[in-house]
Design an enzyme around this catalytic site. Structure first.
Site, PDB file in Angstrom:
ATOM      1  N   ASP A 142       2.099  -1.720   4.004  1.00 52.84           N
ATOM      2  CA  ASP A 142       2.548  -1.738   2.612  1.00 52.84           C
ATOM      3  C   ASP A 142       3.196  -3.071   2.246  1.00 52.84           C
ATOM      4  O   ASP A 142       3.743  -3.763   3.102  1.00 52.84           O
ATOM      5  CB  ASP A 142       3.541  -0.582   2.398  1.00 52.84           C
ATOM      6  CG  ASP A 142       3.695  -0.214   0.934  1.00 52.84           C
ATOM      7  OD1 ASP A 142       2.894  -0.681   0.099  1.00 52.84           O
ATOM      8  OD2 ASP A 142       4.626   0.551   0.628  1.00 52.84           O
ATOM      9  N   LEU A 193      -8.812  -0.904  23.020  1.00 49.83           N
ATOM     10  CA  LEU A 193      -8.083  -0.307  21.898  1.00 49.83           C
ATOM     11  C   LEU A 193      -9.015   0.441  20.946  1.00 49.83           C
ATOM     12  O   LEU A 193     -10.094  -0.056  20.615  1.00 49.83           O
ATOM     13  CB  LEU A 193      -7.399  -1.444  21.124  1.00 49.83           C
ATOM     14  CG  LEU A 193      -6.724  -1.081  19.805  1.00 49.83           C
ATOM     15  CD1 LEU A 193      -5.347  -0.474  20.052  1.00 49.83           C
ATOM     16  CD2 LEU A 193      -6.586  -2.299  18.905  1.00 49.83           C
ATOM     17  N   HIS A 243      -3.752  -8.563  -0.855  1.00 46.25           N
ATOM     18  CA  HIS A 243      -4.540  -7.730   0.064  1.00 46.25           C
ATOM     19  C   HIS A 243      -5.296  -8.606   1.067  1.00 46.25           C
ATOM     20  O   HIS A 243      -5.441  -8.255   2.234  1.00 46.25           O
ATOM     21  CB  HIS A 243      -5.522  -6.856  -0.728  1.00 46.25           C
ATOM     22  CG  HIS A 243      -4.827  -5.853  -1.612  1.00 46.25           C
ATOM     23  ND1 HIS A 243      -3.819  -5.047  -1.155  1.00 46.25           N
ATOM     24  CD2 HIS A 243      -4.983  -5.535  -2.924  1.00 46.25           C
ATOM     25  CE1 HIS A 243      -3.389  -4.274  -2.145  1.00 46.25           C
ATOM     26  NE2 HIS A 243      -4.068  -4.553  -3.234  1.00 46.25           N
TER      27      HIS A 243
HETATM   28  C1  IPE Z   1       0.677   3.875   1.210  1.00 45.40           C
HETATM   29  O1  IPE Z   1       1.111   2.841   0.398  1.00 45.40           O
HETATM   30  C2  IPE Z   1      -0.803   3.815   1.369  1.00 45.40           C
HETATM   31  C3  IPE Z   1      -1.323   2.681   2.139  1.00 45.40           C
HETATM   32  C4  IPE Z   1      -0.614   1.781   2.734  1.00 45.40           C
HETATM   33  C5  IPE Z   1      -2.750   2.634   2.243  1.00 45.40           C
HETATM   34  P1  IPE Z   1       1.306   3.024  -1.169  1.00 45.40           P
HETATM   35  O2  IPE Z   1       1.787   1.739  -1.697  1.00 45.40           O
HETATM   36  O3  IPE Z   1       0.087   3.602  -1.774  1.00 45.40           O
HETATM   37  O4  IPE Z   1       2.455   4.142  -1.212  1.00 45.40           O
HETATM   38  P2  IPE Z   1       3.511   4.505  -2.346  1.00 45.40           P
HETATM   39  O5  IPE Z   1       2.745   4.676  -3.621  1.00 45.40           O
HETATM   40  O6  IPE Z   1       4.474   3.386  -2.435  1.00 45.40           O
HETATM   41  O7  IPE Z   1       4.170   5.757  -1.865  1.00 45.40           O
HETATM   42  C1  IPE Z   2      -0.537  -1.862   0.545  1.00 45.79           C
HETATM   43  O1  IPE Z   2       0.038  -2.761  -0.335  1.00 45.79           O
HETATM   44  C2  IPE Z   2      -2.027  -1.831   0.457  1.00 45.79           C
HETATM   45  C3  IPE Z   2      -2.560  -0.563  -0.038  1.00 45.79           C
HETATM   46  C4  IPE Z   2      -1.870   0.469  -0.449  1.00 45.79           C
HETATM   47  C5  IPE Z   2      -4.005  -0.459  -0.065  1.00 45.79           C
HETATM   48  P1  IPE Z   2       0.375  -2.356  -1.825  1.00 45.79           P
HETATM   49  O2  IPE Z   2      -0.762  -2.735  -2.693  1.00 45.79           O
HETATM   50  O3  IPE Z   2       0.803  -0.943  -1.930  1.00 45.79           O
HETATM   51  O4  IPE Z   2       1.603  -3.303  -2.107  1.00 45.79           O
HETATM   52  P2  IPE Z   2       2.861  -3.020  -3.020  1.00 45.79           P
HETATM   53  O5  IPE Z   2       3.453  -1.715  -2.580  1.00 45.79           O
HETATM   54  O6  IPE Z   2       2.352  -2.946  -4.434  1.00 45.79           O
HETATM   55  O7  IPE Z   2       3.763  -4.180  -2.790  1.00 45.79           O
HETATM   56 MG    MG Z   3       2.593  -0.028  -1.859  1.00 42.88          MG
END
Ligand code: IPE
Ligand code: IPE
Ligand code: MG
Length: 234
Positions: free
Chosen positions: A13, A124, A30
């Site tokens: 995240d 792995l 990303h």
């Molecule tokens: C969780 O992250 C999902 C992934 C890392 C794929 P999100 O960014 O979607 O989660 P929330 O919305 O903050 O809970």
């Molecule tokens: C995690 O990063 C990637 C996915 C959920 C696919 P985010 O896109 O959720 O990043 P934030 O939470 O907006 O910083």
């Molecule tokens: Mg996120």
């Protein structure tokens, strides 16, 4: 580095916040996140971790703007295409959990190719959580159990926690020993709800694209100091 967790699961995240911090579009956050995946997969393999589950796309992530969803799908394809030879050479097995039937065909083709190429490897297991939701997984397991009950394949009194586990996507894997979530959020966001019953958690404020080998080792060394009692007394 004794007592290496057999199974590490990471909620990757903070890509969006990393991008914002650097005045970049979210898609580039990303992309930077993929570099962190490369590093962490390599390091996990080197350290002798058996299973690395990466939460890459949740069942809730479809609610993001279509443009972002598409860029995530494209990154998955690009990652598999560019890394498969090296992953294969490093003896990595590619696996996934989640309902991948809902992913674009191009993703499914690359995934099938990756499973096929790497299925006899011994290193792995890189387990990609794609269109994964813990609640969805449990509901799917219940549906499958109902089918087996109706067809007489199993009987109600035979359903135990172990049998139930065999209906989950993770049926051939141990539960995660260590669940890591960077970016400062302190929640599971529908990740491995069943499997995390006795997992150890490690949270960090840094965003996923800033996650390096050092953070992985820190998480592991904290894990090694934990006393896992599983409800027992010492
Ligand atoms: C969780 O992250 C999902 C992934 C890392 C794929 P999100 O960014 O979607 O989660 P929330 O919305 O903050 O809970
Ligand atoms: C995690 O990063 C990637 C996915 C959920 C696919 P985010 O896109 O959720 O990043 P934030 O939470 O907006 O910083
Ligand atoms: Mg996120």
């Amino acid at each position: 580095m004794s007592k290496i967790p057999r199974h590490i699961a990471i909620i990757m995240d903070g890509n969006g916040r990393w991008a914002k911090e650097h005045n970049l579009p979210r898609a580039l956050g990303h992309k930077a996140g993929v570099e962190a995946i490369r590093r962490i997969v390599k390091e996990s393999n080197k350290l002798g971790v058996e299973y690395l589950t990466l939460y890459a796309f949740s069942t809730e992530n479809w609610k993001r703007p279509l443009k972002e969803v598409n860029s995530l799908m494209k990154l998955l394809v690009d990652y598999l295409k560019s890394e498969i030879e090296e992953l294969n050479a490093n003896d990595v097995v590619i696996n996934s959990i989640g309902d991948i039937s809902k992913l674009p065909k191009i993703c499914r083709v690359e995934l099938d190719n990756a499973y096929e190429k790497t299925r006899n490897n011994k290193g792995l297991t890189l387990n990609l959580a794609l269109n994964y939701g813990g609640r969805n997984e449990i509901v799917d397991a219940v549906k499958e159990i109902c089918l087996d009950l109706n067809s007489g394949k199993i009987s109600e009194d035979k359903i135990t926690e172990d049998i139930f586990s065999n209906y989950m996507y993770t049926r051939d894997m141990p539960d995660p020993d260590l669940i890591i979530r960077p970016s400062g959020e302190l929640r599971l966001s529908n990740f491995l709800l069943w499997q995390s019953a006795y997992s150890e958690f490690w949270f960090s404020n840094i965003n996923w694209p800033d996650f390096h080998e050092k953070e992985l080792k820190l998480a592991i060394s904290d894990y090694q100091k934990r006393d896992r009692r599983f409800g027992k007394v010492k």
